[in-house]
Write a protein that holds these residues in place. Structure first.
Motif, PDB file in Angstrom:
ATOM      1  N   VAL A 160       6.692  10.422  25.102  1.00  0.00           N
ATOM      2  CA  VAL A 160       6.153  11.112  25.000  1.00  0.00           C
ATOM      3  C   VAL A 160       7.666  11.842  26.121  1.00  0.00           C
ATOM      4  N   GLY A 161       7.469  11.466  27.258  1.00  0.00           N
ATOM      5  CA  GLY A 161       8.812  12.415  27.849  1.00  0.00           C
ATOM      6  C   GLY A 161       8.105  13.427  28.834  1.00  0.00           C
ATOM      7  N   GLY A 162       6.770  13.920  29.219  1.00  0.00           N
ATOM      8  CA  GLY A 162       6.815  15.208  29.774  1.00  0.00           C
ATOM      9  C   GLY A 162       6.261  15.113  30.424  1.00  0.00           C
ATOM     10  N   PRO A 163       6.746  16.008  31.880  1.00  0.00           N
ATOM     11  CA  PRO A 163       5.881  16.154  33.112  1.00  0.00           C
ATOM     12  C   PRO A 163       4.568  15.634  33.628  1.00  0.00           C
ATOM     13  N   ASN A 164       3.774  17.137  32.778  1.00  0.00           N
ATOM     14  CA  ASN A 164       2.176  16.734  32.551  1.00  0.00           C
ATOM     15  C   ASN A 164       1.725  15.679  31.514  1.00  0.00           C
ATOM     16  N   ILE A 165       2.202  14.969  31.349  1.00  0.00           N
ATOM     17  CA  ILE A 165       1.125  13.224  31.302  1.00  0.00           C
ATOM     18  C   ILE A 165       0.915  12.920  31.655  1.00  0.00           C
ATOM     19  N   LYS A 166      -0.141  12.022  31.811  1.00  0.00           N
ATOM     20  CA  LYS A 166       0.147  10.493  32.943  1.00  0.00           C
ATOM     21  C   LYS A 166      -1.522  10.477  32.352  1.00  0.00           C
ATOM     22  N   LEU A 167      -1.303   9.128  33.514  1.00  0.00           N
ATOM     23  CA  LEU A 167      -3.104   7.552  32.864  1.00  0.00           C
ATOM     24  C   LEU A 167      -3.923   8.292  33.877  1.00  0.00           C
ATOM     25  N   MET A 168      -5.484   8.144  32.559  1.00  0.00           N
ATOM     26  CA  MET A 168      -6.450   8.030  33.472  1.00  0.00           C
ATOM     27  C   MET A 168      -6.409   6.747  33.663  1.00  0.00           C
ATOM     28  N   PHE A 169      -6.872   5.579  35.029  1.00  0.00           N
ATOM     29  CA  PHE A 169      -6.700   4.682  35.148  1.00  0.00           C
ATOM     30  C   PHE A 169      -8.070   4.837  35.516  1.00  0.00           C
ATOM     31  N   ASP A 170      -9.203   4.494  35.003  1.00  0.00           N
ATOM     32  CA  ASP A 170     -10.257   3.504  34.789  1.00  0.00           C
ATOM     33  C   ASP A 170     -10.390   2.484  35.202  1.00  0.00           C
ATOM     34  N   CYS A 171     -10.404   2.142  36.141  1.00  0.00           N
ATOM     35  CA  CYS A 171     -11.084   1.046  37.070  1.00  0.00           C
ATOM     36  C   CYS A 171     -12.211  -0.312  35.885  1.00  0.00           C
ATOM     37  N   TYR A 172     -13.013   0.403  35.436  1.00  0.00           N
ATOM     38  CA  TYR A 172     -13.843  -0.151  35.058  1.00  0.00           C
ATOM     39  C   TYR A 172     -13.024  -0.662  33.703  1.00  0.00           C
ATOM     40  N   HIS A 173     -12.404   0.476  32.533  1.00  0.00           N
ATOM     41  CA  HIS A 173     -11.784  -0.239  31.628  1.00  0.00           C
ATOM     42  C   HIS A 173     -10.607  -1.135  32.257  1.00  0.00           C
ATOM     43  N   VAL A 174      -9.641  -0.948  32.871  1.00  0.00           N
ATOM     44  CA  VAL A 174      -8.862  -2.041  33.688  1.00  0.00           C
ATOM     45  C   VAL A 174      -9.754  -3.277  34.069  1.00  0.00           C
ATOM     46  N   GLY A 175     -10.497  -3.448  34.371  1.00  0.00           N
ATOM     47  CA  GLY A 175     -11.093  -4.330  35.048  1.00  0.00           C
ATOM     48  C   GLY A 175     -11.808  -5.333  34.063  1.00  0.00           C
ATOM     49  N   ARG A 176     -12.097  -4.810  32.689  1.00  0.00           N
ATOM     50  CA  ARG A 176     -12.696  -5.283  31.729  1.00  0.00           C
ATOM     51  C   ARG A 176     -11.763  -6.413  30.841  1.00  0.00           C
ATOM     52  N   THR A 177     -10.590  -5.629  31.413  1.00  0.00           N
ATOM     53  CA  THR A 177      -9.024  -5.548  29.858  1.00  0.00           C
ATOM     54  C   THR A 177      -8.283  -6.377  31.348  1.00  0.00           C
ATOM     55  N   GLU A 178      -7.948  -6.690  31.797  1.00  0.00           N
ATOM     56  CA  GLU A 178      -6.806  -6.879  32.912  1.00  0.00           C
ATOM     57  C   GLU A 178      -7.031  -7.465  34.126  1.00  0.00           C
TER      58      GLU A 178
END
Length: 248
Positions: A160-178
């Motif tokens: 995307v390359g936009g300066p205003n796009i970021k990741l929502m890091f949800d510890c729950y979702h990341v914890g279950r997947t990664e």
């Protein structure tokens, strides 16, 4: 350490303005929500003004929930609907001064879905200076959701390359997947726009389960904005808030 109450789950049995007042009374520093569109934005703005709480973010519409939709932005041939949902979220966010908009991609797969998501995210980034968030959802709760991993999210953000796009890091979702939450937080720090948390695997309050939130939240003491409590209380919300004294 500061915390934000996600009112999609906390005090979800109350009208949104009342939930904002409940969050203030409970000692939260901010609020965030899922889909506030059934509540007039002016009513939400009034509650925010009365409590002094900022609204950190909201989600784009899921689409036709009765048909099983959970976001539109990666669905080929639904670009008009996806952009209408983005524009709706931007307009609502302007009234309540929400800092971020989570653009939900929906159930899709393949290169066409990837291209569609990129194009719609570029539209969102160009249409507002507010932060645009994307969030991987775990395959157990949302099988078939287009965005599933933080590596995939990093690649999309780069495309995307936009300066205003970021990741929502949800510890729950990341914890279950990664798993390996602390390493993922460190590795992705440069693209994270917001952090949420809940216990794993039941998505309850962060006082039990597989993740050691004393350690995880302890590593986030320098995070500059409130951390989002996005958990399912399973009972009266106020009865589940003991973790705030423990970790706060």
């Amino acid at each position: 350490m500061k915390f934000s109450a996600n009112l999609g789950f906390l005090w979800a049995d109350r009208p949104l303005p009342d939930a904002i007042h409940a969050a203030k009374a409970a000692g939260f520093d901010a609020v965030e929500c899922h889909w506030p569109y059934d509540t007039p934005a002016e009513d939400v703005r009034a509650a925010l003004d009365a409590t002094g709480l900022p609204m950190l973010g909201l989600n784009t519409s899921r689409g036709d929930v009765s048909a099983g939709e959970n976001g539109l932005a990666a669905l080929p041939n639904r670009t008009r609907d996806a952009r209408a949902a983005i524009d709706q979220a931007i307009a609502y966010a302007a009234i309540v001064d929400a800092g971020a908009i989570h653009v939900m991609c929906g159930f899709a797969s393949g290169s066409d879905a990837h291209t569609t998501f990129i194009d719609n995210l570029r539209h969102a980034c160009a249409a507002t200076q507010r932060t645009i968030l994307i969030e991987p959802l775990n395959r157990h709760d949302a099988p078939g959701y287009f965005l599933q991993t933080t590596d995939q999210a990093r690649a999309i953000i780069a495309d995307v390359g936009g300066p205003n796009i970021k990741l929502m890091f949800d510890c729950y979702h990341v914890g279950r997947t990664e798993g390996d939450i602390l390493t993922r937080l460190k590795d992705l720090n440069d693209i994270i726009g917001h952090i949420q948390f809940a216990s794993v695997p039941d998505r309850g309050a962060p006082d039990h389960g597989e993740l050691d939130y004393a350690t995880i939240l302890g590593a986030l003491t320098d995070w500059p904005s409130p951390l989002g409590a996005e958990y399912k209380p399973g009972s009266d919300t106020d009865a589940t808030l003991g973790w705030m004294q423990r970790f706060g």
